[in-house]
Design a protein around this motif. Structure first.
Motif, PDB file in Angstrom:
ATOM      1  N   PRO A   1     130.621  60.538  23.355  1.00  0.00           N
ATOM      2  CA  PRO A   1     130.336  59.163  23.757  1.00  0.00           C
ATOM      3  C   PRO A   1     130.054  58.282  22.550  1.00  0.00           C
ATOM      4  O   PRO A   1     129.504  58.749  21.545  1.00  0.00           O
ATOM      5  N   PHE A   2     130.427  57.012  22.648  1.00  0.00           N
ATOM      6  CA  PHE A   2     130.377  56.100  21.514  1.00  0.00           C
ATOM      7  C   PHE A   2     128.934  55.744  21.158  1.00  0.00           C
ATOM      8  O   PHE A   2     128.102  55.495  22.035  1.00  0.00           O
ATOM      9  N   LEU A   3     128.647  55.746  19.849  1.00  0.00           N
ATOM     10  CA  LEU A   3     127.321  55.390  19.325  1.00  0.00           C
ATOM     11  C   LEU A   3     126.220  56.259  19.929  1.00  0.00           C
ATOM     12  O   LEU A   3     125.121  55.791  20.215  1.00  0.00           O
ATOM     13  N   ALA A   4     126.516  57.542  20.092  1.00  0.00           N
ATOM     14  CA  ALA A   4     125.578  58.449  20.759  1.00  0.00           C
ATOM     15  C   ALA A   4     124.604  59.121  19.804  1.00  0.00           C
ATOM     16  O   ALA A   4     123.861  60.007  20.207  1.00  0.00           O
ATOM     17  N   GLY A   5     124.582  58.719  18.528  1.00  0.00           N
ATOM     18  CA  GLY A   5     123.616  59.254  17.586  1.00  0.00           C
ATOM     19  C   GLY A   5     124.147  60.410  16.766  1.00  0.00           C
ATOM     20  O   GLY A   5     125.051  61.128  17.196  1.00  0.00           O
ATOM     21  N   GLY A   6     123.604  60.575  15.581  1.00  0.00           N
ATOM     22  CA  GLY A   6     124.012  61.675  14.719  1.00  0.00           C
ATOM     23  C   GLY A   6     123.206  61.683  13.436  1.00  0.00           C
ATOM     24  O   GLY A   6     122.507  60.717  13.106  1.00  0.00           O
ATOM     25  N   ILE A   7     123.288  62.774  12.704  1.00  0.00           N
ATOM     26  CA  ILE A   7     122.584  62.905  11.432  1.00  0.00           C
ATOM     27  C   ILE A   7     123.400  62.219  10.343  1.00  0.00           C
ATOM     28  O   ILE A   7     124.592  62.471  10.191  1.00  0.00           O
ATOM     29  N   VAL A   8     122.749  61.326   9.582  1.00  0.00           N
ATOM     30  CA  VAL A   8     123.425  60.622   8.500  1.00  0.00           C
ATOM     31  C   VAL A   8     123.733  61.628   7.394  1.00  0.00           C
ATOM     32  O   VAL A   8     122.819  62.278   6.875  1.00  0.00           O
ATOM     33  N   PRO A   9     125.011  61.803   7.041  1.00  0.00           N
ATOM     34  CA  PRO A   9     125.354  62.817   6.041  1.00  0.00           C
ATOM     35  C   PRO A   9     124.599  62.625   4.735  1.00  0.00           C
ATOM     36  O   PRO A   9     124.407  61.511   4.263  1.00  0.00           O
ATOM     37  N   VAL A  10     124.162  63.727   4.179  1.00  0.00           N
ATOM     38  CA  VAL A  10     123.470  63.825   2.885  1.00  0.00           C
ATOM     39  C   VAL A  10     122.075  63.196   2.931  1.00  0.00           C
ATOM     40  O   VAL A  10     121.109  63.779   2.447  1.00  0.00           O
ATOM     41  N   GLN A  11     121.944  61.993   3.536  1.00  0.00           N
ATOM     42  CA  GLN A  11     120.622  61.362   3.589  1.00  0.00           C
ATOM     43  C   GLN A  11     119.682  62.096   4.532  1.00  0.00           C
ATOM     44  O   GLN A  11     118.459  61.981   4.419  1.00  0.00           O
TER      45      GLN A  11
ATOM     46  N   HIS B   1     108.553  45.170  19.452  1.00  0.00           N
ATOM     47  CA  HIS B   1     107.481  45.782  20.242  1.00  0.00           C
ATOM     48  C   HIS B   1     107.789  47.247  20.561  1.00  0.00           C
ATOM     49  O   HIS B   1     106.903  47.994  20.973  1.00  0.00           O
ATOM     50  N   LYS B   2     109.035  47.651  20.368  1.00  0.00           N
ATOM     51  CA  LYS B   2     109.442  49.011  20.707  1.00  0.00           C
ATOM     52  C   LYS B   2     109.513  49.947  19.501  1.00  0.00           C
ATOM     53  O   LYS B   2     109.578  51.159  19.659  1.00  0.00           O
ATOM     54  N   GLY B   3     109.555  49.402  18.311  1.00  0.00           N
ATOM     55  CA  GLY B   3     109.672  50.277  17.149  1.00  0.00           C
ATOM     56  C   GLY B   3     109.914  49.496  15.872  1.00  0.00           C
ATOM     57  O   GLY B   3     110.014  48.256  15.881  1.00  0.00           O
ATOM     58  N   THR B   4     110.022  50.219  14.770  1.00  0.00           N
ATOM     59  CA  THR B   4     110.180  49.629  13.445  1.00  0.00           C
ATOM     60  C   THR B   4     111.353  50.289  12.742  1.00  0.00           C
ATOM     61  O   THR B   4     111.582  51.493  12.896  1.00  0.00           O
ATOM     62  N   ALA B   5     112.091  49.517  11.961  1.00  0.00           N
ATOM     63  CA  ALA B   5     113.208  50.061  11.183  1.00  0.00           C
ATOM     64  C   ALA B   5     112.662  50.799   9.972  1.00  0.00           C
ATOM     65  O   ALA B   5     111.961  50.214   9.133  1.00  0.00           O
ATOM     66  N   LEU B   6     112.966  52.086   9.874  1.00  0.00           N
ATOM     67  CA  LEU B   6     112.521  52.914   8.762  1.00  0.00           C
ATOM     68  C   LEU B   6     113.705  53.695   8.219  1.00  0.00           C
ATOM     69  O   LEU B   6     114.780  53.727   8.831  1.00  0.00           O
ATOM     70  N   GLY B   7     113.538  54.334   7.080  1.00  0.00           N
ATOM     71  CA  GLY B   7     114.608  55.139   6.516  1.00  0.00           C
ATOM     72  C   GLY B   7     115.816  54.289   6.161  1.00  0.00           C
ATOM     73  O   GLY B   7     115.688  53.131   5.748  1.00  0.00           O
ATOM     74  N   PRO B   8     117.032  54.812   6.318  1.00  0.00           N
ATOM     75  CA  PRO B   8     118.238  54.051   5.961  1.00  0.00           C
ATOM     76  C   PRO B   8     118.365  52.735   6.721  1.00  0.00           C
ATOM     77  O   PRO B   8     118.923  51.770   6.198  1.00  0.00           O
ATOM     78  N   MET B   9     117.857  52.678   7.959  1.00  0.00           N
ATOM     79  CA  MET B   9     117.992  51.442   8.734  1.00  0.00           C
ATOM     80  C   MET B   9     117.163  50.319   8.128  1.00  0.00           C
ATOM     81  O   MET B   9     117.513  49.143   8.263  1.00  0.00           O
ATOM     82  N   ALA B  10     116.089  50.647   7.448  1.00  0.00           N
ATOM     83  CA  ALA B  10     115.283  49.612   6.795  1.00  0.00           C
ATOM     84  C   ALA B  10     116.111  48.884   5.739  1.00  0.00           C
ATOM     85  O   ALA B  10     116.022  47.659   5.590  1.00  0.00           O
ATOM     86  N   GLU B  11     116.928  49.630   5.004  1.00  0.00           N
ATOM     87  CA  GLU B  11     117.782  49.010   3.991  1.00  0.00           C
ATOM     88  C   GLU B  11     118.860  48.155   4.639  1.00  0.00           C
ATOM     89  O   GLU B  11     119.196  47.081   4.127  1.00  0.00           O
ATOM     90  N   VAL B  12     119.404  48.612   5.772  1.00  0.00           N
ATOM     91  CA  VAL B  12     120.412  47.818   6.477  1.00  0.00           C
ATOM     92  C   VAL B  12     119.829  46.475   6.916  1.00  0.00           C
ATOM     93  O   VAL B  12     120.459  45.426   6.765  1.00  0.00           O
TER      94      VAL B  12
END
Length: 406
Positions: free
Chosen positions: A201-211, A244-255
């Motif tokens: 399924p599309f955009l169903a989540g996954g581990i970011v390679p190497v990071q 109110h649901k969460g915070t951008a952390l890790g690679p998403m913080a840079e995005v």
């Protein structure tokens, strides 16, 4: 007024109009390049913008991101707009060779010709910087470009985005951005052993390679990674780095810091509209990692009360905009537990944005908690309140205590 003067005036006005049009294209191209987060790969630390030099790690070896400034010898100075469109749309470089899919042409292919021309105009407007590429360090046989033909035949569908007539303007704009320049699927999808994205399924989540971070499922429907989020929550996260649901952390913080905070509200709302339409998911499979999961959770409850409740509250609901909730947080209950482990060990650092210039951060606990203690508190958080995620083990914690990609 004689004829020669009129011709001169017409010529001058034409040149002014052409210059204004070129400036407008370059300005739009700057916005689009920001949307595509191109600088994240093509600008090295303390380097000139878009001059390359940053090495992009992959599971198959490292690939240097090329110089995109208009230098004729080492950059795009000898490229034409047709060359650039072919690279974006077909994954073929100026020299006619296949580009490696570390450059996300599999997503950028959906970008229209008008938008790729605008990005090219912006890149051509930058100061030329002479900076030659360094060789890649891909392992054999992955460095053999001749194999890219087979890879492309198996995993690449070329073609610009096609409007879906059954959906409205906002939905189509959101789909165009998420599927194309936003290239969200490059992180939020599983990959097979050849590095190709699993599309269904599309955009169903996954581990970011190497990071080694888990990019969550982006469905806002039942069992999705953003279940319970509103479109306003999504816009807030992309614009400010928190909701109110969460915070951008890790690679998403840079995005968020480099890209999405700079987008206009109409585009952010369109992206949220599109994500809202993603289908419900099947309940995730739960696999207990710890044999003594119940004992770990009981121990973790005590550690949580001592170390975590002061900020995240005893009921896991967080405190205002400063400390995000843990109850019902998709980053806490993701199928792997990776993100929670890494944040407990290394801390959580939200992005600095114009609407949240002084974000609160979470300190690291790697020195305070041993592997068993960290596993205990993570297991408790993932199973407390309304959360029903699998436990993690001390071995899981040990695996990510010194993992690359921090």
């Amino acid at each position: 007024m004689n004829l020669s003067f009129r011709l001169f005036a017409w010529f001058a006005l034409s040149l002014a109009a052409m210059a204004a049009s070129a400036a407008s294209d370059a300005e739009r191209g700057k916005y689009l390049a920001t949307l595509g987060d191109c600088a994240a790969c093509h600008t090295s630390r303390n380097g000139a913008p878009f001059s390359g030099g940053r090495v992009v790690p992959t599971p198959f070896g490292a690939i240097p991101a090329p110089n995109l400034t208009p230098d004729r010898e080492t950059g795009l100075g000898s490229w034409t707009a047709d060359d650039f469109y072919r690279a974006m749309h077909s994954g073929i470089g100026h020299d006619g060779k296949s580009l490696y899919p570390a450059f996300p042409f599999t997503s950028y292919a959906k970008t229209t010709r008008a938008d790729t021309d605008a990005i090219f105009a912006y890149l051509r407007s930058l100061p030329a910087v002479k900076r030659a590429d360094t060789p890649n360090t891909l392992r054999w046989p992955y460095r053999m470009r001749s194999l890219m033909g087979a890879w492309r035949a198996l995993y690449f569908d070329e073609g610009e985005y096609v409007q879906r007539e059954r959906h409205g303007k906002a939905w189509n704009r959101g789909a165009y951005l998420v599927e194309g320049l936003g290239h969200c699927n490059e992180c939020h999808a599983r990959r097979n052993s050849f590095g190709a994205m699993v599309q269904e399924p599309f955009l169903a989540g996954g581990i970011v390679p190497v990071q080694n971070w888990y990019a969550p499922d982006l469905s806002m429907g039942a069992n999705g990674g953003l279940a319970g989020w509103s479109e306003a929550d999504v816009v807030a996260l992309l614009k400010t780095g928190r909701s109110h649901k969460g915070t951008a952390l890790g690679p998403m913080a840079e995005v968020v810091m480099r890209s999405t905070q700079h987008l206009d509200d109409v585009d952010l709302a369109a992206m949220a509209t599109y994500l809202k339409s993603l289908p419900d998911r099947d309940p995730p499979r739960q696999r207990e990692s710890a044999v003594n999961a119940r004992e770990l959770a009981l121990k973790g409850e005590k550690i949580y009360a001592q170390q975590c409740a002061g900020c995240h509250a005893a009921d896991g609901r967080g405190k205002g905009d400063a400390y995000p909730p843990l109850d019902g947080n998709g980053s806490v209950t993701d199928p792997t537990g990776i993100n929670t482990i890494r944040i407990v060990l290394s801390g959580g650092f939200a992005p600095v944005t114009k609407d949240n210039p002084r974000p609160y951060s979470m300190p690291p606990f790697t020195q305070k908690l041993n592997d068993e203690d960290a596993a205990a508190v993570v297991t408790y958080i993932r199973q407390a309140w309304s959360n029903k995620a699998a436990s993690v083990s001390p071995a899981d914690v040990r695996a990510y205590r010194s993992t690359p990609g921090s």
